[in-house]
Design a protein around this motif. Structure first.
Motif, mmCIF file in Angstrom:
data_model
loop_
_atom_site.group_PDB
_atom_site.id
_atom_site.type_symbol
_atom_site.label_atom_id
_atom_site.label_comp_id
_atom_site.label_asym_id
_atom_site.label_seq_id
_atom_site.Cartn_x
_atom_site.Cartn_y
_atom_site.Cartn_z
ATOM 1 N N ARG A 116 8.090 -4.718 -1.428
ATOM 2 C CA ARG A 116 6.751 -5.247 -1.254
ATOM 3 C C ARG A 116 7.112 -6.737 -0.902
ATOM 4 O O ARG A 116 7.568 -7.456 -1.845
ATOM 5 N N TYR A 118 5.368 -10.498 0.016
ATOM 6 C CA TYR A 118 4.259 -11.179 -0.477
ATOM 7 C C TYR A 118 4.161 -12.509 0.276
ATOM 8 O O TYR A 118 5.274 -13.223 0.697
ATOM 9 N N ASP A 119 3.011 -13.064 0.549
ATOM 10 C CA ASP A 119 3.098 -14.439 1.239
ATOM 11 C C ASP A 119 3.085 -15.459 0.066
ATOM 12 O O ASP A 119 3.205 -15.321 -1.108
ATOM 13 N N LYS A 125 1.623 -8.747 1.809
ATOM 14 C CA LYS A 125 1.676 -9.178 3.260
ATOM 15 C C LYS A 125 2.178 -7.734 4.047
ATOM 16 O O LYS A 125 1.821 -7.285 5.027
ATOM 17 N N ASP A 126 3.269 -7.121 3.386
ATOM 18 C CA ASP A 126 3.953 -5.760 3.885
ATOM 19 C C ASP A 126 4.579 -5.084 2.979
ATOM 20 O O ASP A 126 4.825 -5.576 1.866
ATOM 21 N N VAL A 127 4.774 -3.775 3.317
ATOM 22 C CA VAL A 127 5.183 -2.761 2.413
ATOM 23 C C VAL A 127 6.348 -2.094 3.144
ATOM 24 O O VAL A 127 5.972 -1.389 4.365
ATOM 25 N N VAL A 128 7.602 -2.240 2.878
ATOM 26 C CA VAL A 128 8.853 -1.895 3.647
ATOM 27 C C VAL A 128 9.372 -0.738 2.843
ATOM 28 O O VAL A 128 9.819 -0.824 1.760
#
Length: 214
Positions: A116, A118-119, A125-128
């Motif tokens: 995960r 985060y900004d 911000k995104d999940v990879v």
């Protein structure tokens, strides 16, 4: 049947019908003396694999479950068992390698391969997901009921064998995910039901439970 303590098993399989089973899961871990957090478990502890409708949204379970079957479990479960037998026969067990091979099974999600991002404000911000090349977990779905066994012996003593006569559910109850997760409601072919009943009859079993969702 082996009388092996749960915390000495290679794999612990949990069926979680809904997220409200979380308290029971923690109680189960406590009774079996298994650390609830997967980060606190080592190679001596069982690998915890869960499935059923409760883990369709796996996020709440990620800190506690090593792998989850998303969707129908009939086909992934067989492949997981084959993989476990293969690794058990090897001289050394590599947990990370086992998880990589688990993640390659369609419908299996392994949280260890999720990152995960985060900004600066701490917002997601995104999940990879790096468990497979596509970066996604495809929902496991039974396509051909004729190729999927829908009968079996139940473990509790005195409990009759079970034959299922249908698949999914025709209703859309708000508290249940079955109709959403298992697709179109379908009946099991009468020929297969008779085949299952004949198998139990040949085994000398006099009582069989026939069950459906409607």
């Amino acid at each position: 049947f082996s009388r092996t303590p749960v915390n000495q098993s290679h794999i612990l399989g949990l069926s979680i019908p809904n997220p409200m089973m979380l308290p029971d899961m923690f109680r189960f871990f406590d009774l079996c003396r298994i650390p609830a957090l997967r980060s606190q478990r080592n190679d001596k502890h069982p690998l915890v694999i869960a499935g059923n409708s409760g883990v369709l949204n796996p996020a709440p379970f990620e800190p506690f479950i090593d792998a989850m079957v998303i969707g129908d479990g009939e086909e992934p479960t067989s492949k997981i068992a084959e993989l476990a037998i293969k690794h058990k026969q090897s001289k050394s067990f590599d947990k990370n390698q086992f998880l990589k091979e688990l993640a390659a099974i369609e419908g299996v999600y392994v949280p260890a391969f999720t990152e995960r991002i985060y900004d600066a404000q701490g917002c997601l911000k995104d999940v990879v997901y790096r468990g497979n090349p596509s970066g996604k977990v495809r929902f496991a779905h039974v396509e051909d009921l004729n190729e999927t066994r829908r009968a079996g012996l139940l473990i509790p003593k005195g409990t009759p064998p079970l034959v299922l006569i249908d698949y999914s559910c025709r209703y859309k109850c708000g508290f249940c995910q079955m109709s959403n997760s298992r697709g179109t409601y379908r009946n099991i072919d009468n020929g297969h039901i008779k085949k299952y009943l004949q198998e139990f009859d040949d085994m000398g079993i006099k009582s069989v439970a026939v069950a459906g969702t409607c």
